[in-house]
Design an enzyme around this catalytic site. Structure first.
Site, mmCIF file in Angstrom:
data_model
loop_
_atom_site.group_PDB
_atom_site.id
_atom_site.type_symbol
_atom_site.label_atom_id
_atom_site.label_comp_id
_atom_site.label_asym_id
_atom_site.label_seq_id
_atom_site.Cartn_x
_atom_site.Cartn_y
_atom_site.Cartn_z
ATOM 1 N N GLY A 1 -10.245 -6.470 -2.605
ATOM 2 C CA GLY A 1 -10.818 -6.879 -1.321
ATOM 3 C C GLY A 1 -10.880 -8.375 -1.123
ATOM 4 O O GLY A 1 -11.831 -8.885 -0.520
ATOM 5 N N SER B 1 0.543 -7.424 -13.557
ATOM 6 C CA SER B 1 0.096 -6.368 -14.478
ATOM 7 C C SER B 1 0.620 -6.587 -15.891
ATOM 8 O O SER B 1 -0.017 -6.173 -16.865
ATOM 9 C CB SER B 1 0.572 -4.995 -13.984
ATOM 10 O OG SER B 1 0.108 -4.745 -12.686
ATOM 11 N N ILE C 1 7.514 -8.155 -4.049
ATOM 12 C CA ILE C 1 6.701 -7.500 -3.031
ATOM 13 C C ILE C 1 5.219 -7.573 -3.408
ATOM 14 O O ILE C 1 4.888 -7.741 -4.586
ATOM 15 C CB ILE C 1 7.086 -5.993 -2.882
ATOM 16 C CG1 ILE C 1 7.018 -5.315 -4.263
ATOM 17 C CG2 ILE C 1 8.424 -5.828 -2.228
ATOM 18 C CD1 ILE C 1 7.234 -3.806 -4.263
ATOM 19 N N ASN C 2 4.359 -7.400 -2.415
ATOM 20 C CA ASN C 2 2.941 -7.158 -2.706
ATOM 21 C C ASN C 2 2.828 -5.688 -3.138
ATOM 22 O O ASN C 2 3.829 -4.986 -3.273
ATOM 23 C CB ASN C 2 2.082 -7.458 -1.471
ATOM 24 C CG ASN C 2 0.647 -7.865 -1.839
ATOM 25 O OD1 ASN C 2 0.021 -7.234 -2.696
ATOM 26 N ND2 ASN C 2 0.125 -8.898 -1.204
ATOM 27 N N THR C 3 1.627 -5.205 -3.339
ATOM 28 C CA THR C 3 1.441 -3.862 -3.903
ATOM 29 C C THR C 3 1.733 -2.758 -2.879
ATOM 30 O O THR C 3 1.692 -2.978 -1.671
ATOM 31 C CB THR C 3 0.011 -3.722 -4.438
ATOM 32 O OG1 THR C 3 -0.897 -4.150 -3.407
ATOM 33 C CG2 THR C 3 -0.208 -4.589 -5.661
ATOM 34 N N SER D 1 -5.579 -15.317 -3.942
ATOM 35 C CA SER D 1 -5.547 -15.685 -2.523
ATOM 36 C C SER D 1 -6.914 -16.201 -2.095
ATOM 37 O O SER D 1 -7.933 -15.548 -2.337
ATOM 38 C CB SER D 1 -5.169 -14.475 -1.676
ATOM 39 O OG SER D 1 -3.860 -14.065 -1.976
ATOM 40 N N CYS E 1 -1.613 -8.221 1.868
ATOM 41 C CA CYS E 1 -2.600 -7.427 1.124
ATOM 42 C C CYS E 1 -2.697 -6.056 1.798
ATOM 43 O O CYS E 1 -2.889 -5.977 3.009
ATOM 44 C CB CYS E 1 -3.958 -8.130 1.107
ATOM 45 S SG CYS E 1 -5.200 -7.127 0.261
ATOM 46 N N ASN F 1 -5.406 -1.090 -7.128
ATOM 47 C CA ASN F 1 -6.549 -1.977 -6.894
ATOM 48 C C ASN F 1 -6.873 -2.086 -5.417
ATOM 49 O O ASN F 1 -5.994 -1.986 -4.557
ATOM 50 C CB ASN F 1 -6.280 -3.384 -7.467
ATOM 51 C CG ASN F 1 -5.626 -4.309 -6.451
ATOM 52 O OD1 ASN F 1 -6.313 -4.896 -5.595
ATOM 53 N ND2 ASN F 1 -4.307 -4.410 -6.497
HETATM 54 O O1 RRO Z 1 -7.632 -8.836 -3.409
HETATM 55 C C1 RRO Z 1 -6.978 -7.782 -3.282
HETATM 56 O O2 RRO Z 1 -7.527 -6.687 -3.162
HETATM 57 C C2 RRO Z 1 -5.508 -7.771 -3.226
HETATM 58 C C3 RRO Z 1 -4.750 -8.707 -2.559
HETATM 59 BR BR1 RRO Z 1 -5.478 -10.216 -1.786
HETATM 60 C C4 RRO Z 1 -3.338 -8.543 -2.472
HETATM 61 O O3 RRO Z 1 -2.600 -9.342 -1.873
HETATM 62 N N1 RRO Z 1 -2.803 -7.452 -3.040
HETATM 63 C C5 RRO Z 1 -3.536 -6.543 -3.700
HETATM 64 O O4 RRO Z 1 -2.990 -5.555 -4.206
HETATM 65 N N2 RRO Z 1 -4.905 -6.719 -3.786
#
Ligand code: RRO
Length: 302
Positions: free
Chosen positions: A70, A265, A190-192, A44, A129, A67
């Site tokens: 950031g 992953s 999905i995102n995390t 991103s 995020c 993670n």
């Molecule tokens: O960079 C990150 O910490 C991060 C992002 Br942008 C995201 O969309 N999802 C994630 O788990 N980490």
């Protein structure tokens, strides 16, 4: 056998790199492309360079990774140079590029989208995020803010726009409803999943940010349910992501309703060639079951 068309874009296969640390540089994107991915989603990128959080930013846990990188990135102008440096090679391999972007409001999203549009095939809006205060899920947990960002970007770009959704909400369908109404061309889920790990000897959270986002096998059932619910409620293409390591995992997402999948992953666990391996495994399943790729999308709903 695995070619697909999403929003008029042809992909040689439905197994893409998910946005994340493997997409930070042009050379990393090229290495992933060589591993057989149908598309690569960039890390991103925002309007300005961002160093990200202090280390430790990632820790391996049972079933995946936690993670809090950031949003580290060099800013959109410099990142475009990374894309330019490998675009021809990616084109030769038939690999599409999806630009993942973030911002703090619709203006910032629009500015980044306009800058990156001519260097990518589609845009993925990161409104999800889990640990970026003022960015990411701050937007994606709020239907109105999500609508505003998606509508604003749709207004200024011509290429397809996907919204990446957060699982860290009580009702993902509500947020998806807002972004579909805003006109997005597809949904990524999905995102995390938000989580924390504590070092009991140090007596404090391991990540410098304290909490982070969980990826990997552990979150696959969360992703499957999200894709299932989106497929039941919306008529736009869905890209599934979360814990996909194998062809079987990808097929499970497709039967839930995903037209394509993203792998993050899985690169760590099965190497750069994980994309080719997953494609081969999907092909074997389709042959064994005498099914086509199209037929398995949403099959578990019928
Ligand atoms: O960079 C990150 O910490 C991060 C992002 Br942008 C995201 O969309 N999802 C994630 O788990 N980490």
């Amino acid at each position: 056998m695995l070619e697909i068309d999403i929003c008029g874009i042809k992909f040689k296969n439905p197994v893409f790199l998910a946005s994340g640390i493997m997409g930070e540089t042009g050379s990393a994107l090229k290495r992933i492309a060589k591993g057989g991915s149908g598309a690569v989603v960039t890390k991103s990128v925002g309007l300005y360079p961002n160093p990200g959080h202090k280390n430790p930013t990632i820790v391996e846990v049972y079933g995946g990774f936690l993670n809090a990188m950031g949003l580290p990135n060099p800013g959109v102008d410099e990142y475009i140079e990374e894309i330019k440096s490998v675009k021809k090679d990616l084109e030769k391999m038939g690999v599409r590029v999806i630009g993942s972007i973030y911002g703090k409001d619709e203006k910032e999203f629009m500015d980044v989208a306009k800058k990156i549009e001519s260097f990518v095939d589609a845009i993925e809006l990161n409104i999800s995020c889990p640990h970026a205060k003022g960015y990411g899920a701050t937007i994606g947990q709020n239907p109105e803010m999500s609508y505003n960002v998606c509508a604003a970007v749709k207004d200024v770009v011509k290429i397809p726009v996907f919204a990446k959704l957060t699982p860290n909400v009580s009702d993902i369908v509500e947020i998806a409803g807002a972004v579909v109404e805003a006109g997005v061309d597809g949904l990524v889920a999905i995102n995390t999943v938000r989580g924390m790990v504590i070092d009991i000897k140090a007596k404090k959270p391991i990540l410098s940010n304290k909490f982070g986002g969980l990826s990997g096998k552990a979150i696959k059932p969360v992703g499957i349910k999200a894709v299932w619910d989106l497929y039941e409620n919306f008529d736009v293409p869905i890209i599934g992501v979360g814990g996909i390591m194998s062809g079987e995992d990808a097929i499970e997402y497709m039967m839930a309703g995903a037209s394509a999948v993203q792998v993050g992953s899985g690169v760590y666990y099965r190497g750069y060639n994980v994309f080719k391996k997953i494609c081969d495994e999907i092909c074997s399943f389709l042959k064994e079951e005498n099914l086509t790729l199209k037929e398995i999308v949403g099959l578990a709903h019928r």
